[in-house]
Design a protein around this motif. Structure first.
Motif, mmCIF file in Angstrom:
data_model
loop_
_atom_site.group_PDB
_atom_site.id
_atom_site.type_symbol
_atom_site.label_atom_id
_atom_site.label_comp_id
_atom_site.label_asym_id
_atom_site.label_seq_id
_atom_site.Cartn_x
_atom_site.Cartn_y
_atom_site.Cartn_z
ATOM 1 N N ALA A 21 0.833 -1.212 0.000
ATOM 2 C CA ALA A 21 0.000 0.000 0.000
ATOM 3 C C ALA A 21 0.864 1.258 0.000
ATOM 4 N N ILE A 22 1.944 1.218 0.822
ATOM 5 C CA ILE A 22 2.856 2.377 0.880
ATOM 6 C C ILE A 22 3.534 2.585 -0.469
ATOM 7 N N VAL A 23 3.987 1.468 -1.058
ATOM 8 C CA VAL A 23 4.637 1.566 -2.377
ATOM 9 C C VAL A 23 3.664 2.115 -3.404
ATOM 10 N N PHE A 24 2.412 1.634 -3.345
ATOM 11 C CA PHE A 24 1.402 2.121 -4.289
ATOM 12 C C PHE A 24 1.146 3.622 -4.111
ATOM 13 N N LEU A 25 1.058 4.028 -2.818
ATOM 14 C CA LEU A 25 0.796 5.442 -2.544
ATOM 15 C C LEU A 25 1.953 6.338 -2.968
ATOM 16 N N LEU A 26 3.165 5.814 -2.801
ATOM 17 C CA LEU A 26 4.333 6.634 -3.114
ATOM 18 C C LEU A 26 4.721 6.573 -4.589
ATOM 19 N N PHE A 27 4.505 5.445 -5.209
ATOM 20 C CA PHE A 27 4.986 5.262 -6.578
ATOM 21 C C PHE A 27 3.811 5.000 -7.523
ATOM 22 N N ASN A 28 3.042 6.060 -7.775
ATOM 23 C CA ASN A 28 1.973 5.983 -8.762
ATOM 24 C C ASN A 28 1.901 7.322 -9.481
ATOM 25 N N ARG A 29 1.157 7.369 -10.552
ATOM 26 C CA ARG A 29 1.125 8.562 -11.396
ATOM 27 C C ARG A 29 0.562 9.777 -10.668
ATOM 28 N N TYR A 30 -0.318 9.551 -9.719
ATOM 29 C CA TYR A 30 -0.961 10.682 -9.043
ATOM 30 C C TYR A 30 -0.024 11.342 -8.030
ATOM 31 N N THR A 31 0.708 10.524 -7.301
ATOM 32 C CA THR A 31 1.730 11.081 -6.411
ATOM 33 C C THR A 31 2.816 11.761 -7.234
ATOM 34 N N ALA A 32 3.197 11.123 -8.325
ATOM 35 C CA ALA A 32 4.204 11.720 -9.206
ATOM 36 C C ALA A 32 3.729 13.061 -9.759
ATOM 37 N N PHE A 33 2.441 13.155 -10.023
ATOM 38 C CA PHE A 33 1.894 14.417 -10.522
ATOM 39 C C PHE A 33 2.053 15.528 -9.486
ATOM 40 N N ILE A 34 1.671 15.257 -8.227
ATOM 41 C CA ILE A 34 1.796 16.264 -7.170
ATOM 42 C C ILE A 34 3.252 16.673 -6.986
ATOM 43 N N TYR A 38 5.099 20.372 -7.648
ATOM 44 C CA TYR A 38 5.997 21.001 -6.675
ATOM 45 C C TYR A 38 7.342 21.335 -7.320
ATOM 46 N N ALA A 39 7.891 20.395 -8.090
ATOM 47 C CA ALA A 39 9.169 20.622 -8.758
ATOM 48 C C ALA A 39 9.056 21.756 -9.778
ATOM 49 N N TYR A 40 7.924 21.802 -10.477
ATOM 50 C CA TYR A 40 7.700 22.880 -11.445
ATOM 51 C C TYR A 40 7.686 24.224 -10.730
ATOM 52 N N LEU A 42 9.246 25.082 -7.995
ATOM 53 C CA LEU A 42 10.613 25.455 -7.640
ATOM 54 C C LEU A 42 11.383 25.954 -8.848
ATOM 55 N N LEU A 43 11.216 25.279 -9.977
ATOM 56 C CA LEU A 43 11.945 25.657 -11.183
ATOM 57 C C LEU A 43 11.530 27.034 -11.677
ATOM 58 N N ILE A 44 10.217 27.288 -11.745
ATOM 59 C CA ILE A 44 9.734 28.574 -12.231
ATOM 60 C C ILE A 44 10.172 29.709 -11.313
ATOM 61 N N LEU A 45 10.120 29.479 -10.009
ATOM 62 C CA LEU A 45 10.574 30.499 -9.060
ATOM 63 C C LEU A 45 12.062 30.772 -9.235
ATOM 64 N N HIS A 46 12.825 29.722 -9.474
ATOM 65 C CA HIS A 46 14.268 29.885 -9.692
ATOM 66 C C HIS A 46 14.551 30.718 -10.936
ATOM 67 N N LEU A 47 13.680 30.627 -11.927
ATOM 68 C CA LEU A 47 13.844 31.392 -13.158
ATOM 69 C C LEU A 47 13.294 32.811 -13.046
ATOM 70 N N GLY A 48 12.765 33.170 -11.873
ATOM 71 C CA GLY A 48 12.224 34.508 -11.681
ATOM 72 C C GLY A 48 10.755 34.621 -12.005
ATOM 73 N N GLY A 49 10.084 33.469 -12.082
ATOM 74 C CA GLY A 49 8.668 33.473 -12.457
ATOM 75 C C GLY A 49 7.743 33.506 -11.267
ATOM 76 N N LEU A 50 6.539 32.996 -11.483
ATOM 77 C CA LEU A 50 5.456 33.078 -10.498
ATOM 78 C C LEU A 50 5.422 31.868 -9.584
ATOM 79 N N GLY A 51 4.946 32.091 -8.360
ATOM 80 C CA GLY A 51 4.580 30.978 -7.497
ATOM 81 C C GLY A 51 3.117 30.681 -7.763
ATOM 82 N N GLY A 52 2.420 30.168 -6.767
ATOM 83 C CA GLY A 52 0.986 30.046 -6.924
ATOM 84 C C GLY A 52 0.454 28.650 -7.053
ATOM 85 N N MET A 53 1.294 27.614 -6.860
ATOM 86 C CA MET A 53 0.765 26.256 -6.793
ATOM 87 C C MET A 53 0.903 25.715 -5.385
#
Length: 601
Positions: A21-34, A38-40, A42-53
Motif C-alpha cells: 500500500a505504501i509503495v502504491f501510494l508513493l509510486f503511482n502517477r498521481y503522487t508523481a503528478f503532485i 511542486y518541482a515545477y 521550484l523551477l519557475i521560481l528559480h527562473l524569476g517566475g510566479l509561485g501560486g501552486m
C-alpha cells in the motif's frame, strides 16, 4: 505451533500488504503528478517566475526555516488551485485510451497552460488574463515563420495528439467529468457577482495592487476565472453605456475639434509622484531645517496648489485613473479600476490626444505586474510605455532602475527624471515631430520611506509631542525629492519653454500610525477633506500657476484647455474655473460608467 505459524503468516501478509500500500501510494502517477507540480514551482521560481501552486512565500521559507515553523502558512495556500489541478489530471487519465504514455499525456494540457502563462510573465512581467486570448489572431499575423513553426511543433501537434488519444466512446465519462469545470466557467459568465462574492469567502487574499501577489495567493487557473468574473460583472454593470461605434465617433470628433482649436505645437508633461507630501503642512510639528529644498521654494514660491486624491496612503492606480481618465474612481467595477482594463481603447486623456496627433508615452518607475498597468495604459491610449529594464522582461525601454541599495527597489526621483529628460530631449529636437504627451509615474517615497544615508544623509529632525519615525524619514526624503523636482522642471522649461508641466502627488503616505498620525500632527489643521489634499504644481509656458483646489479628475480638463488655447473651458464646465456643484461627482457618474464600459470590453 500451528497457531504461531498462522499468526506469523497473517503478520507477514499484513506487512506485505502495508508495504504494498505504501509503495502504491508513493509510486503511482498521481503522487508523481503532485511531486511534479511542486518541482515545477521550484523551477519557475528559480527562473524569476510566479509561485501560486504551493505558494511562492512558503516554498522559499521551507529552505530557510524548519517545516514546523511554516506548516501553518504552507497548508492553507492554494487548496482550490491544487484541487482543480488534481481533478483535471484524474479526468484526463479517465478519458484517454490506455497506453504507456497515458500518465504523461494527461498532464500535457495542464503543463502547456501553465507554461504559456509563465512565459508571458517572464517576457512581459505581467500576469496573463483570459481576455488577452482575443489578441491571438493579431499575434499570429505578425509572427515570423520560425516562431510559427515552434508553435506548431510544441503546442499544436502535442495538443492534437492529446485530442486524438481521447477515447470518445467514453462519452458519458467525458460529459460527466467536464460538467464541474464547465459549470465553474459558466458561473463566471452568467453569475459573476455571486461568483466573486463566494470566492472572496473561500479563496485566499485578493491583493488589489498586485496581480502577481494575488495569483501567488490563489493560483493561475483560479485567478483566470476570478478576473473573467470581474470582467463580465463590469460588462453587466455598464451594458447601458456600451455603444462602441458612437463612443469612438465622439472621441474622433473631440480629437478633431481639439486639433483645430489648438495653435502651434503645445507639448504636455504630466508627472504623478508617489507620496509627494508637504511636511510643512503639519501644524503640530516643526523641523530643524525646512523640508522643502531652497531651489524648490524659489521656483514655486506661493504657487503650490492642492488637488483632492481619491485615496489615502495607497492604491496609486486609483489616483492615476482619475488623472488620466478625468472621472472619479467610484470603484464600482473592482477595488481598483485598472484591474478592469483589458487593453481595449477607452479613449482617456492619452487616447484622445493620440487621436489629435500627439505621440503619447508613459514612463513608469516600477514593476508592470502591479495594478494590471500594461493593459490599463494600453486601454487609456498610450502609444508607448516604458518600465525599468530590470522589470521590462526584454521589452523596449530607455529606463534603468540602477542601484537602489538600502531603498528597496524604488528608483530615486532624479534617476527617472534625468533619464526621461534625455529621452524627451531627443524627441523634441526631431524635425517636424508631432506634439508630445509625456507621462511619468515615480515610485520613490513609497512606504516605508527607506533612506540610503550614504547617498542621502538625514538633514533634519521633526520636533513634535507625537512621534512618527516614518514621516520623519519621509520629511528627509522630501528635502532631496523637492530638489529633484526643481532640477527637472528647470531643465524641462529650458528644453520646452512653451509647454504645460503638471506634477501632482498620488496620495498622502500612510504614516507610521495610519490616519492617526496625520490627525495628531494636525495636517492642514485637520480641516475638511484634509487627508485627500495633495500638492499639485502647474507650470504654463515656463511660469508657475496656482489654481483653486481641484480634484485629480480635473487634470485632463486642464490639459485640454491648454492644448486648445483656452477654448475647452469656454464650451465645457471646468471644475477648476467655476465653483463646483454639490452633485458634481454624481454628474460625472455616467462618464465613469461609459469609460469603464469600453475599458472592460
Amino acid at each position: 505451533m500451528a497457531v504461531i505459524h498462522m499468526i506469523a503468516a497473517i503478520a507477514r501478509k499484513t506487512v506485505r500488504g502495508v508495504v504494498s500500500a505504501i509503495v502504491f501510494l508513493l509510486f503511482n502517477r498521481y503522487t508523481a503528478f503532485i511531486l511534479g507540480v511542486y518541482a515545477y514551482s521550484l523551477l519557475i521560481l528559480h527562473l524569476g517566475g510566479l509561485g501560486g501552486m504551493f505558494g511562492a512565500i512558503e516554498i522559499r521559507s521551507m529552505w530557510l526555516f524548519p517545516l514546523d515553523q511554516v506548516r501553518g502558512a504552507y497548508l492553507k495556500k492554494e487548496y482550490l488551485e491544487l484541487f482543480l489541478l488534481f481533478y483535471l489530471y484524474c479526468y484526463f487519465n479517465a478519458i484517454l485510451r490506455p497506453s504507456r504514455w497515458q500518465a504523461l499525456l494527461a498532464v500535457l494540457p495542464l503543463l502547456l497552460a501553465y507554461l504559456g502563462q509563465d512565459m508571458y510573465f517572464l517576457m512581459y512581467s505581467n500576469v496573463f488574463r483570459a481576455a488577452e486570448l482575443g489578441e491571438v489572431p493579431e499575434l499570429l499575423e505578425v509572427m515570423t515563420w520560425p516562431y510559427l513553426l515552434a508553435l506548431l511543433l510544441l503546442v499544436v501537434l502535442p495538443l492534437g495528439f492529446f485530442l486524438w488519444s481521447i477515447n470518445y466512446r467514453k462519452y458519458r465519462v467525458i460529459v460527466a467529468g467536464a460538467l464541474p469545470p464547465a459549470l465553474l466557467i459558466a458561473a463566471t459568465i452568467y453569475y459573476p457577482g455571486q461568483y466573486i462574492e463566494m470566492y472572496r469567502k473561500v479563496g485566499q487574499e485578493i491583493v488589489d495592487w498586485s496581480d502577481k501577489d494575488t495569483l501567488e495567493n490563489n493560483g493561475r487557473f483560479m485567478m483566470l476565472l476570478y478576473r473573467e468574473a470581474e470582467r463580465h460583472l463590469a460588462q453587466v454593470k455598464t451594458e447601458l453605456f456600451r455603444n462602441r461605434a458612437q463612443y469612438e465617433e465622439q472621441a474622433r470628433q473631440f480629437a478633431t475639434w481639439l486639433k483645430e482649436s489648438g495653435g502651434p505645437k503645445r507639448n504636455v508633461h504630466l508627472v504623478v509622484m508617489e507620496s509627494f507630501f508637504d511636511p510643512t503642512l503639519f501644524k503640530a510639528a516643526t523641523y530643524t531645517k525646512n523640508p522643502l529644498h531652497p531651489s524648490f521654494r524659489k521656483l514655486f514660491g506661493n504657487k503650490l496648489g492642492f488637488s483632492l486624491s481619491p485615496v489615502v496612503g495607497g492604491k496609486t492606480a486609483q489616483a492615476e485613473f482619475e488623472v488620466l481618465c478625468g472621472v472619479p474612481a467610484f470603484e464600482e467595477m473592482s477595488g481598483v479600476e485598472f484591474n478592469s482594463f483589458t487593453g481595449a481603447s477607452a479613449y482617456c486623456l492619452p487616447g484622445k490626444l493620440e487621436l489629435a496627433g500627439y505621440q503619447t508615452m508613459a514612463s513608469n518607475a516600477f514593476n508592470p505586474s502591479f495594478f494590471n498597468t500594461p493593459n490599463a495604459y494600453r486601454g487609456m491610449g498610450f502609444g508607448k510605455m516604458f518600465f525599468p529594464r530590470e522589470f521590462a522582461g526584454g521589452n523596449e525601454t530607455y529606463l534603468v532602475k540602477g542601484d537602489t541599495t538600502g531603498e528597496g527597489e524604488y528608483m530615486f526621483d532624479s534617476v527617472i527624471f534625468s533619464q526621461n529628460l534625455d529621452y524627451v530631449a531627443k524627441l523634441l529636437h526631431e524635425k517636424d515631430a508631432p506634439p508630445l504627451f509625456n507621462y511619468v509615474l515615480t515610485i520613490y517615497g513609497h512606504f516605508p520611506h527607506k533612506i540610503n544615508e550614504e547617498k542621502r544623509p538625514k538633514v533634519l529632525k521633526m520636533n513634535s509631542s507625537f512621534e512618527d519615525e516614518q514621516l520623519e524619514r519621509g520629511a528627509n526624503q522630501m528635502y532631496y525629492r523637492t530638489q529633484a523636482v526643481a532640477d527637472y522642471v528647470t531643465r524641462l522649461i529650458e528644453l520646452d519653454p512653451k509647454s504645460l508641466i503638471i506634477l501632482v502627488s498620488d496620495h498622502l503616505p500612510p504614516g507610521q500610525h495610519g490616519r492617526r498620525s496625520f490627525q495628531k500632527l494636525r495636517y492642514l489643521d485637520n480641516s475638511n477633506e484634509s487627508l485627500n489634499m495633495n500638492r499639485i504644481m502647474v507650470i504654463e509656458e515656463g511660469k508657475p500657476k496656482k489654481y483653486a483646489v481641484v480634484h485629480h479628475y480635473d487634470i485632463p480638463a486642464m490639459v485640454y484647455n491648454f492644448v486648445s488655447n483656452g477654448a475647452y473651458c469656454k464650451v465645457n464646465t471646468c471644475g477648476f474655473v467655476e465653483n463646483k456643484l454639490l452633485d458634481d461627482r454624481m454628474q460625472r457618474h455616467d462618464d465613469y460608467m461609459r469609460t469603464m464600459a469600453h475599458a472592460a470590453k
